[in-house]
Design an enzyme around this catalytic site. Structure first.
Site, PDB file in Angstrom:
ATOM      1  CE  LYS A 115      -4.456  -1.701   1.450  1.00 56.42           C
ATOM      2  NZ  LYS A 115      -5.677  -1.507   2.222  1.00 56.42           N
ATOM      3  CE  LYS A 197      -5.339  -8.332  -1.793  1.00 54.29           C
ATOM      4  NZ  LYS A 197      -5.778  -8.240  -0.424  1.00 54.29           N
ATOM      5  CE  LYS A 200     -13.900  -5.234   0.080  1.00 55.96           C
ATOM      6  NZ  LYS A 200     -12.923  -5.037   1.168  1.00 55.96           N
TER       7      LYS A 200
HETATM    8  P1  AMP Z   1     -10.451  -6.928   2.566  1.00 56.51           P
HETATM    9  O1  AMP Z   1     -11.017  -6.804   1.191  1.00 56.51           O
HETATM   10  O2  AMP Z   1      -9.001  -6.556   2.569  1.00 56.51           O
HETATM   11  O3  AMP Z   1     -11.260  -6.254   3.611  1.00 56.51           O
HETATM   12  O4  AMP Z   1     -10.450  -8.498   2.906  1.00 56.51           O
HETATM   13  C1  AMP Z   1     -11.528  -9.188   3.521  1.00 56.51           C
HETATM   14  C2  AMP Z   1     -11.256 -10.668   3.527  1.00 56.51           C
HETATM   15  O5  AMP Z   1     -11.187 -11.203   2.189  1.00 56.51           O
HETATM   16  C3  AMP Z   1      -9.923 -11.059   4.183  1.00 56.51           C
HETATM   17  O6  AMP Z   1     -10.123 -12.262   4.914  1.00 56.51           O
HETATM   18  C4  AMP Z   1      -9.010 -11.317   3.013  1.00 56.51           C
HETATM   19  O7  AMP Z   1      -7.991 -12.241   3.334  1.00 56.51           O
HETATM   20  C5  AMP Z   1      -9.969 -11.901   1.982  1.00 56.51           C
HETATM   21  N1  AMP Z   1      -9.516 -11.645   0.608  1.00 56.51           N
HETATM   22  C6  AMP Z   1      -9.296 -10.430   0.041  1.00 56.51           C
HETATM   23  N2  AMP Z   1      -8.919 -10.556  -1.248  1.00 56.51           N
HETATM   24  C7  AMP Z   1      -8.883 -11.885  -1.507  1.00 56.51           C
HETATM   25  C8  AMP Z   1      -8.559 -12.674  -2.664  1.00 56.51           C
HETATM   26  N3  AMP Z   1      -8.220 -12.117  -3.825  1.00 56.51           N
HETATM   27  N4  AMP Z   1      -8.628 -14.018  -2.559  1.00 56.51           N
HETATM   28  C9  AMP Z   1      -8.985 -14.608  -1.399  1.00 56.51           C
HETATM   29  N5  AMP Z   1      -9.313 -13.927  -0.280  1.00 56.51           N
HETATM   30  C10 AMP Z   1      -9.263 -12.596  -0.315  1.00 56.51           C
END
Ligand code: AMP
Ligand code: TRP
Length: 332
Positions: A115, A197, A200
């Protein structure tokens, strides 16, 4: 903290509609845990502001995220669902834990490095200390298991280190948590750059499938997904695009990699991509319908958040008081 069942805690940032990656890697598994564990799921709005957010969007997305979590099958009677900033104990414990976390550990975090490379104009203190707030989230509730995608593993390990360091000084205050990472789908990759990865915040919409995407958009994105020139449906390290599609298909259909390879032997990527897209559309359909129904009932969602915050705050207060006593804050 006395408890009957083991405790599960996880969180997700309300920074937009969640992706197929969030769904497959994390959220989809959360409802299943409700029977066996005492579960707490939070909308991590305080984490979200480490990157500048539009206030009106953040407010709207926080409520939407609650609807997304409920639509995925989390039952607010069984689990606690709440918004992080509604429970001040998270920020309060975070301060104390920060004093038990070496600076060097924070600068080593992958997510901090990524980031800060992505936002060189705004490498703020919150971006660095973010994992301490996450540790506070987890440790406040005596959490045993943290279901997350693989990208969060390092933060859970840091949480363990902080807890052990604190316990080493003050005795058994914190439960030492373990990450719970799915076997398949723990890291869904970008459809356009399969070495990265799926995120969002990706600016290329073709790279990301969002859980509220319409069927034709989902189909289009999968048809454009980057694969390779070999033309055979087979998982391999040098075939990240195809392997990613196979993982997604495997999670949506329950088929193993061997079954998928056999089913698509001798067929081109076109047929396979179509099948992957259809499996995703079918998986998301009931979820999308439930989301629309829930979002129309704002009063209900706000009630869930208020109730969740009250229950979470009651649990959190006990542990925070204990920590305050241990470190020597004067009690009146
Ligand atoms: P966040 O979008 O960072 O708030 O992530 C929320 C949850 O989704 C966390 O448990 C992350 O580890 C999981 N996560 C986010 N991106 C991915 C991805 N591309 N593949 C699998 N899990 C993900
Ligand atoms: N930091 C996590 C992410 O970006 C979200 C999160 C916040 C979280 N608090 C948490 C995950 C506590 C697990 C436990 O994905």
């Amino acid at each position: 903290m006395e408890k009957m069942k083991k405790r599960v805690y996880s969180g997700i940032q309300p920074t937009g509609v969640f992706t197929l990656g969030n769904f497959v890697g994390a959220v989809r598994g959360w409802p299943k845990l409700q029977e066996e564990y005492d579960c707490i799921y939070s909308v991590a709005d305080q984490h979200a502001i480490t990157v500048r957010q539009n206030p009106a969007d953040l407010r709207r997305q926080s409520r939407e995220m609650v609807a997304l979590l409920l639509a995925s099958g989390i039952d607010p009677q069984k689990s606690i669902v709440f918004v992080q900033s509604h429970v001040p104990a998270h920020a309060q414990l975070s301060w104390v834990l920060g004093c038990f976390c070496p600076f060097g550990d924070l600068t080593r975090m992958h997510q901090f490095k990524e980031k800060s490379a992505k936002h060189p104009e705004d490498i703020n203190g919150g971006l660095l200390t973010y994992p301490i707030l996450m540790a506070a989230d987890i440790l406040l509730y005596g959490t045993d298991y943290v279901p997350v995608g693989v990208d969060q593993k390092q933060h859970v390990e840091l949480t363990r280190d902080i807890a052990q360091r604190f316990n080493g000084v003050y005795g058994d205050v914190f439960t030492i948590p373990d990450a719970m990472i799915p076997k398949v789908g723990a890291k869904v990759m970008s459809l356009q750059e399969p070495a990265k990865k799926m995120s969002k915040s990706d600016s290329n919409e073709n790279a990301v499938v969002r859980v509220l995407d319409e069927p034709d958009a989902i189909l289009r994105k999968f048809k454009r997904a980057v694969t390779d020139s070999e033309g055979s449906v087979r998982a391999a390290e040098d075939k990240p695009g195809v392997t990613n599609l196979m993982s997604i298909y495997s999670v949506c259909t329950g088929k193993t990699f061997e079954e998928i390879e056999a089913a698509f032997a001798g067929q081109g990527y076109g047929v396979f991509k179509q099948a992957v897209a259809e499996s995703v559309i079918d998986t998301l359909r009931p979820f999308q319908q439930e989301y629309k129904r829930l979002l129309a009932d704002k009063a209900y969602l706000d009630g869930v958040m208020a109730d969740g915050a009250a229950r979470a705050a009651a649990l959190a207060a006990r542990l925070l008081t204990k920590v305050y006593k241990k470190v020597g804050f004067l009690q009146l």
